[in-house]
Design a protein around this motif. Structure first.
Motif, PDB file in Angstrom:
ATOM      1  N   LEU A 207       0.805  -1.226   0.000  1.00 23.89           N
ATOM      2  CA  LEU A 207       0.000   0.000   0.000  1.00 23.89           C
ATOM      3  C   LEU A 207       0.837   1.274   0.000  1.00 23.89           C
ATOM      4  O   LEU A 207       0.293   2.370  -0.158  1.00 23.89           O
ATOM      5  N   HIS A 208       2.135   1.145   0.199  1.00 18.95           N
ATOM      6  CA  HIS A 208       2.963   2.337   0.415  1.00 18.95           C
ATOM      7  C   HIS A 208       4.080   2.577  -0.592  1.00 18.95           C
ATOM      8  O   HIS A 208       4.518   3.712  -0.756  1.00 18.95           O
ATOM      9  N   VAL A 209       4.542   1.525  -1.223  1.00 18.41           N
ATOM     10  CA  VAL A 209       5.609   1.716  -2.220  1.00 18.41           C
ATOM     11  C   VAL A 209       5.000   2.433  -3.425  1.00 18.41           C
ATOM     12  O   VAL A 209       4.035   1.948  -4.014  1.00 18.41           O
TER      13      VAL A 209
ATOM     14  N   PRO B 292      -0.852   3.235  -4.049  1.00 16.67           N
ATOM     15  CA  PRO B 292      -2.125   2.509  -3.964  1.00 16.67           C
ATOM     16  C   PRO B 292      -2.627   2.383  -2.522  1.00 16.67           C
ATOM     17  O   PRO B 292      -2.766   1.294  -1.978  1.00 16.67           O
ATOM     18  N   HIS B 293      -2.899   3.516  -1.935  1.00 15.26           N
ATOM     19  CA  HIS B 293      -3.215   3.594  -0.501  1.00 15.26           C
ATOM     20  C   HIS B 293      -4.588   4.221  -0.317  1.00 15.26           C
ATOM     21  O   HIS B 293      -4.891   5.245  -0.926  1.00 15.26           O
ATOM     22  N   PRO B 294      -5.436   3.654   0.522  1.00 11.25           N
ATOM     23  CA  PRO B 294      -6.721   4.311   0.792  1.00 11.25           C
ATOM     24  C   PRO B 294      -6.497   5.653   1.484  1.00 11.25           C
ATOM     25  O   PRO B 294      -5.502   5.830   2.182  1.00 11.25           O
TER      26      PRO B 294
ATOM     27  N   ALA C 257      -8.111   9.882   8.970  1.00  7.55           N
ATOM     28  CA  ALA C 257      -7.202   9.356   9.997  1.00  7.55           C
ATOM     29  C   ALA C 257      -5.920   8.757   9.424  1.00  7.55           C
ATOM     30  O   ALA C 257      -4.929   8.611  10.145  1.00  7.55           O
ATOM     31  N   HIS C 258      -5.952   8.426   8.131  1.00 13.52           N
ATOM     32  CA  HIS C 258      -4.829   7.665   7.576  1.00 13.52           C
ATOM     33  C   HIS C 258      -4.725   7.961   6.086  1.00 13.52           C
ATOM     34  O   HIS C 258      -5.611   7.572   5.314  1.00 13.52           O
ATOM     35  N   TYR C 259      -3.664   8.616   5.690  1.00 17.55           N
ATOM     36  CA  TYR C 259      -3.565   9.015   4.287  1.00 17.55           C
ATOM     37  C   TYR C 259      -2.116   9.272   3.872  1.00 17.55           C
ATOM     38  O   TYR C 259      -1.231   9.402   4.710  1.00 17.55           O
TER      39      TYR C 259
ATOM     40  N   THR D 204       5.043   9.455   1.436  1.00 16.71           N
ATOM     41  CA  THR D 204       5.016   9.520   2.897  1.00 16.71           C
ATOM     42  C   THR D 204       3.598   9.303   3.406  1.00 16.71           C
ATOM     43  O   THR D 204       2.662   9.982   2.965  1.00 16.71           O
ATOM     44  N   CYS D 205       3.454   8.380   4.319  1.00 11.80           N
ATOM     45  CA  CYS D 205       2.157   8.095   4.950  1.00 11.80           C
ATOM     46  C   CYS D 205       2.156   8.717   6.346  1.00 11.80           C
ATOM     47  O   CYS D 205       3.165   8.680   7.039  1.00 11.80           O
ATOM     48  N   ASN D 206       1.012   9.237   6.753  1.00 11.97           N
ATOM     49  CA  ASN D 206       0.976   9.860   8.075  1.00 11.97           C
ATOM     50  C   ASN D 206       1.105   8.840   9.213  1.00 11.97           C
ATOM     51  O   ASN D 206       1.483   9.203  10.321  1.00 11.97           O
ATOM     52  N   LEU D 207       0.852   7.563   8.923  1.00  9.24           N
ATOM     53  CA  LEU D 207       0.995   6.538   9.963  1.00  9.24           C
ATOM     54  C   LEU D 207       2.153   5.567   9.715  1.00  9.24           C
ATOM     55  O   LEU D 207       2.672   4.978  10.657  1.00  9.24           O
ATOM     56  N   HIS D 208       2.510   5.395   8.433  1.00  9.28           N
ATOM     57  CA  HIS D 208       3.489   4.353   8.102  1.00  9.28           C
ATOM     58  C   HIS D 208       4.775   4.891   7.478  1.00  9.28           C
ATOM     59  O   HIS D 208       5.440   4.191   6.701  1.00  9.28           O
ATOM     60  N   ASP D 209       5.085   6.120   7.761  1.00  9.97           N
ATOM     61  CA  ASP D 209       6.414   6.656   7.467  1.00  9.97           C
ATOM     62  C   ASP D 209       6.735   6.856   5.989  1.00  9.97           C
ATOM     63  O   ASP D 209       5.862   7.060   5.187  1.00  9.97           O
TER      64      ASP D 209
HETATM   65 FE   LIG Z   1      -0.369   3.953   5.591  1.00 10.79          FE
END
Ligand SMILES: [Fe+2]
Length: 132
Positions: free
Chosen positions: A50-52, A67-69, A73-75, A119-124
């Motif tokens: 979901l992050h690459v 390809p990330h929802p 809260a999570h983006y 960059t994801c706000n939760l997953h770096d």
């Molecule tokens: Fe994420």
């Protein structure tokens, strides 16, 4: 040192060298669990798909999609692009209401490495390296 002691010491030294060599090869890179990619998802190993960032190049334009929802809260927060020699090409920021897709015009005739981040706000911080 007699011959038997010498042979024993030599065998132990060789074994220690082999272990040290294997340990050095297995040592984590400097940014393990700081910067993530498909080969080194670190502690986020279950969410790398979901992050690459996915990169396409079309008519001199770099199109990046993660390809990330997207939810409040999570983006995905941003994409950035760096070219060879560390040349910064651009950055696009997103709100949770956006789609994590960005476009960046490559310099005319550009050939070389392209480093894309997402960059994801939760997953770096995730990195993808491409070459044209
Ligand atoms: Fe994420």
């Amino acid at each position: 040192m007699n011959r038997r002691d010498f042979m024993s010491t030599a065998a132990i030294s060789t074994a220690a060298l082999a272990v040290t060599s294997q340990t050095a090869q297995a040592a984590p890179p400097r940014f393990e669990n700081v910067v993530f990619d498909a080969k080194r998802p670190g502690h986020w190993k279950d969410v790398e798909a979901l992050h690459v960032p996915i990169v396409a190049i079309k008519e001199g334009k770099l199109i990046i999609r993660t390809p990330h929802p997207m939810s409040e809260a999570h983006y995905i927060v941003s994409h950035s692009v760096v070219l060879k020699g560390g040349e910064f090409l651009g950055r696009t920021t997103f709100t949770w209401k956006d789609q994590p897709i960005s476009e960046h015009a490559l310099p005319a005739g550009y050939k070389g490495i392209i480093i894309v981040t997402s960059t994801c706000n939760l997953h770096d911080f995730w990195v993808k390296e491409e070459r044209v």
